[in-house]
Write an enzyme that holds these catalytic residues in place. Sequence first.
Site, PDB file in Angstrom:
ATOM      1  N   LYS B 199       1.019  -1.374   0.009  1.00 42.59           N
ATOM      2  CA  LYS B 199       0.072  -0.097  -0.050  1.00 42.59           C
ATOM      3  C   LYS B 199       0.956   1.311  -0.137  1.00 42.59           C
ATOM      4  CE  LYS B 199      -1.869   2.583   3.233  1.00 42.59           C
ATOM      5  NZ  LYS B 199      -1.823   3.885   2.758  1.00 42.59           N
ATOM      6  N   GLY B 251       7.304   4.249   8.090  1.00 47.11           N
ATOM      7  CA  GLY B 251       6.579   5.419   8.344  1.00 47.11           C
ATOM      8  C   GLY B 251       6.944   5.819   9.739  1.00 47.11           C
ATOM      9  N   THR B 253       7.068   6.337  14.016  1.00 50.13           N
ATOM     10  CA  THR B 253       7.256   5.517  15.184  1.00 50.13           C
ATOM     11  C   THR B 253       6.084   5.086  15.778  1.00 50.13           C
ATOM     12  OG1 THR B 253       9.432   6.119  15.341  1.00 50.13           O
ATOM     13  CG2 THR B 253       8.531   5.180  17.145  1.00 50.13           C
ATOM     14  N   GLU B 273      10.843   0.326   9.774  1.00 50.91           N
ATOM     15  CA  GLU B 273      11.682   1.427   9.548  1.00 50.91           C
ATOM     16  C   GLU B 273      11.059   2.798   9.988  1.00 50.91           C
ATOM     17  OE1 GLU B 273      13.270   4.362   8.518  1.00 50.91           O
ATOM     18  OE2 GLU B 273      13.278   3.927   6.320  1.00 50.91           O
ATOM     19  N   GLU B 404      10.380  14.491  15.871  1.00 45.34           N
ATOM     20  CA  GLU B 404      10.631  14.439  14.622  1.00 45.34           C
ATOM     21  C   GLU B 404       9.781  15.368  13.970  1.00 45.34           C
ATOM     22  OE1 GLU B 404       9.612  11.026  12.515  1.00 45.34           O
ATOM     23  OE2 GLU B 404      11.545  11.216  11.125  1.00 45.34           O
TER      24      GLU B 404
END
Lengths: 312, 494, 292
Positions: B199, B251, B253, B273, B404
Site C-alpha cells: 500500500k 513510516g 514510530t 523502518e 521529529e
Amino acid sequence: MTPRSPHAAHARLLDEIGAVDCVGVEERVAKYMTRSIKKASKVWGLRMAVSMTDLTTLEGKDTPGKIESLCRKALHPHDDPAVPPVAAVCVYPSMVRHAKRWVGGSRVRVASVATAFPSGQTHYRTRLAEVRGAVADGADEVDMVINRGAFLSGDFSRVQDEIAGVVEACGAAALKVILEVSELETYDSIRAASFLAMGALRPGDFIKTSTGKTSLNATLGSNQVMIEAIRDFYLDTAVPIGMKPAGGIRTAKQSLQYLIAVKETLGDAWLTPRRYRFGATSLLNDLLRQIERERTGAYQAPYSFSEAAESY
Amino acid sequence: MPPSTTPRGRARAGLIFGDLWDFDPAPETADPKLKERYDLFIDGRFVRPRSGRYFDSINPANERKLADIALAGTADVDAAYAAAARAFRPWAATPGRERGKYLFRIARLLQDRAREFAVAETMDGGKPIRESRDFDVPMAAAHFFYHAGWADKLEYVAPGRAVAPLGVVGQVIPWNFPLLMLAWKLAPALAMGNCVVLKPAETTSITALKLAEILQDAGLPPGVANFVTGAGETGALVMGHPGAAKVAFTGSTEVGKAIMRQLAGTDRRMTMELGGKAANIVFDDAPIDQAVEGIVDGIFFNQGHVCCAGSRLLVHEPVADRVISKLKDRIRVLRVGDPLDKNTDLGAINSKAQLATIRRLVAAGVREGAVLFQPPCRLPERGFYFPPTLFTNVTQSHRIAREEIFGPVLAILTFRTVDEAIEKANNTPYGLSAGVWTDKGSRILRMSTELKAGVVWANTFNRFDPSSPFGGYKESGFGREGGRQGLLDYSRRA
Amino acid sequence: MTARAKSRIPVTKTPKVYIGGAFVRSESARTFKISGADGAFFANIPQCTRKDLRNAVEAAAKAGPGWAKRSPYNRAQILYRLAEMIEARIDELIGSLVRFGARREDAARGMSVCVDRLIHYAGWADKYEQLLGSVNPVATRHFNFTVTEPMGVVGVIAPDSPPLLGLISMVAPVIASGNTVVALASEKFPYPSILLGEMLATSDLPGGVVNLLTGLRRELVPTFATHAHIRAIYASAGAEERRALRLGAAASVKRVRFADEAGAAWLEDTAQGLDAIRGFVEFKTTWHPIGS
C-alpha cells in the site's frame, strides 16, 4: 606569535585555513551543473561571460599580426552592439606593446603573463625583471606563476615573499597569481596556496587556477575551493580578491556553470569583470554562437565566427 | 561596493545574495502521462474497488487535483492477498535466474521512462524535479537492478544456511520517497521469491500505479505484486491480514508501534523502518564548507521529509559562529518554489496536514525561546510551502530538538567535548542515522562506534545505495533494507 | 565412618540470585520452596520481583559498554573459561538435575552439550563479524561498510525443559557478541541456574554481564516486556506470554525473538549457530568519502 621556522609557518597556515574534503567539493559543484539557465537570464549570463573574458593567445608562433586580429576581436567580439568587449587580451610580454597599440585607450586591458611563464623556473631577479618590462611596455595586468617547488617543499614564506616582490614590481598594474592547481594536486594545497597568495595581494588583484599549459586546467572543483578561499578571506579582512579560472573552459555552458558558482558562493558583488575573469581562447566563439542562437532562435555553425578553430 | 580600501582587520564585510542575475523559470515539460483515474492493481490487472469509492490525489505545489485514486476496503485487500497467495507457489518455484530477469526488466523499463516518472513523482509529492530526476527514479531503478542479480545467488546470502521465501509479504510505505520506498520493499521481496501486497501512502499513490504498468509490460506473473491504495484504514488491513507471512513498514514510530501492538498476538515477522532525529556533529577540524553543504543536504533534502534527516546540528563551540554564519549564507541561495522548476532546491511540503505539523512545531520552538532564522524568500501563493528554517539557542529539552518535525527545520545545539557530543547525539529514543564531520580519521571511527544509529555518515550525509544496509537502532525500528543484510530479512531458514 | 560423621547435620546452602556479580536475596525477601524429586524440602529460592529485575537491568547496563569493548578474542577466551569451569563441576550440575527428577544419562548428555555449546560460541566470538558484516560496493565515491554491534541489555527467559541447557544455549550467543543479559531461570527447576551463577562468578566473566534471576514467570514476564532499557527479548514462551511480550515490546520498539526449540531439540546442533548470534546484533553502516 609569528612562526619562526618554515615548518611552523606551514603548520600554522594549514591549521588556520582548515581542511577540504574533495568528494564534498565535487558533490557541491555537481549541483551547479544541474542548474538550468534559460532565456533572458541565459543571455545576461552569456554577455557577462564575454565581458569577463581574458582573450588569450600564448603560443610560440604568436605574431604582431595575430595579436592585431585578437585585439580587434576583443574590442568588437560581434556585430551585435549588445555584446560587450572582453575584459582583456592576455599575451606574452613581447607582445604587450603590439596589443597596447590596438586596445590602448579602450575598456579592454592588456594582460601579460610574466615570471618565466608557465614553469616559473628561472631566477627570481629575472622573473622580477620580466614583470617590470611588461609593465613598462604598458601591461595593465600581470599574470604570474607561483613557485610551486617552494610551495610543495613547505617553504611557504618564500612563496609569499616572492609574490610580495612581484606586487611591488607591478606598480599600478593588477596582479593575477597563478597557482597552477594541477601541480598542487590536492584541494587542501589549493586552498593553502590561495591564502598564501591573498596574504600578499591588494584589493582588486586576482588569484588564478592555471597556466593552461598543463594536462589539467581549471575545473569547477578548483574554482570552488578558490572562491571559497576568497570569500573566507574577504569576510575576515574585507579585502576583495578577484578570481580567474583559466584553461579548459571552452563552452558557453561551462562558463555559465562557473558564474552560477560565483553567484551562489561569492554573491552579486563578484559578478563583474573587476572581480571575475575567464582565461580562455575558444570560449568566446561559443559564447557568441549561443548569444546569436538566443537572438535568432537558430543553431549557429562555428565558421560564422572569426578565429574559429573548428572550421569545417 | 564593499569597502575595498578598508585596512586589514576585523572589518565586517558581508556578501550580497541579491537579484543581479535572476534565473528565468525553467520548468520541466516532459509529459507525466497521468490517468484521470487510478484503480487497484490486483492479480496483474487494474480493478475498480469493490466499494466503488475513490479519493483525490492533490498536487501540493498548487493544490490542484491530479487524479482519482481507488479506496481499497476489506474485500479488496482480501482479493489482493488471495491473488498473492495463488501466485506464491509458482513464483517461489521459478528458478532464481528467471525471477531475476523480471527484475532486470523492471529496472530497464523504469530507466526508459525515467523522466516521465520523475515528473509524476514531483507533481504528486511536491519534491523538486532535480531530486526526483537525479535521485528518486534512478535510485529506484538501481534497487531493482541490484536485487535482480541476487535472485539466482540466494545460497550466498546467509553463510551456512539455506534460505527460502516466506510467502506473501504485506508492505506499507510512506509519502516522502514514494517510488523509491516501493523499490526498496518490492525488489528484495521478489528477488527472494515472495509475493507482495503493498500500500502506497494516500497522498502519493500515482507512481506505484504507474510502476504497475511497467510490471505488466515486464510480464511479471499476475499476483506476484499487488498494489492497494487508501489511507490508514487500508494500511491496517494490509498489515493485519492473516495471509501475510511478514509485514514491512516504513513510516512514523507512532504507527509502527500501533502495528506491533496490532500483531502482538501473531507470529508475524516484521521489519520496521521508523522515525529519526539524527544528530549531525561538526567538529572544529572539519572541512567546514563541505560540512555546511552536508548540513544543507541533511536537513533540506526533500524539504526535510526524510526519516534520517540531520535535524539536529551539534556544532563544536569553537567553530559554532563560523558554521552558523556560513550556513545562513548558504541557505540564502536555496531556491524555494515550483517543484517542477529545474532550479528549485526546496519544493512543496507534501500535504496541508504536514505543513500544519511543521508550523505547529516551529511555533513551539519560538515559544520555548529558540531563535529563528529564515532567509528572505518569496513563496508561491498557492500550494504548501515552508522556507528553510534554522533555530539557534536550542537545548536538548526543546521540543524542536526532540520531536521529529519532518520538515525543513534545523535545530542547532553546541558542544565542547567529544563525550558531550556523543551523549547529546545518543540522548534520544531514536537511532536511525548520524553524521560526523572531522578531519581526524581515528575520531571518525570512534564516533561511528559510539553513536547509536544504524547509519553513520562521516564527512557526508544522506547518501544511499542498494548495496548499503539501511535501518535503525532503538525506536527507529528494526530489520535492514538494502544489501545482503536486508535481503535476508525477507527469508526464512529452508 | 566415625560416630561424629554419622550424627553430623549437613550445612545447607542458601540459594541466592546472581546480580551484578554478587549473590543476593530478593529485595522483597520473598522466597518460594522447592522440593527434590523425592518430595523432601530442598531450599527456599528467591522469588524475585520487578525491582530485582530493574536492579539486574541496571547492573547489565553498567557492565554493557565494558563487555562490548572487550576484544572478540578476549570474549572468546572468557566463554571458553566458562566451559572449563562447568566441565570441572559437571557432576555437581548433573546431580542438581537428577535431584529434581532428570534421568542421569539425560542430564549427563545435556551437560556435555552445554559445555560443547559454550565452546562453539567461544569460537564464534571472533568470527561472526566477518560473516555478518560487509564492505558494500556503493556507486558513489564512498567507502561503505557494515559492522555489527550488540543491542545492549537482552532479557532471556529460559525454558523449564531442559532448564540448564536451554538457559545456556540462549545466553551464550547473546553474550558472545557483547550484549549483557538479564535471565529468568526455569521456574520449575531454578536450582541448577543458582549453581551456574556460582560458576559464572568464578569464571572470568565480568560481573553484570550475565544476571540470573529466579522467580515466577507470571510476575516477571510483564516487566521483561515493558522495561524500555531491555532492548531485546529472547524467550522460550507460550502463546499468551508471547503476546504479552510483543505487546510490551511495542512501546519501545523492542526486538523480540522466541526460541523455537523444545525438549530434546535443544540437544541438536541445529539449536546453535550464527543465526542465534545474528538475532541479537544491530547492523551499523558507515559511509566515508574516498579522496584527496
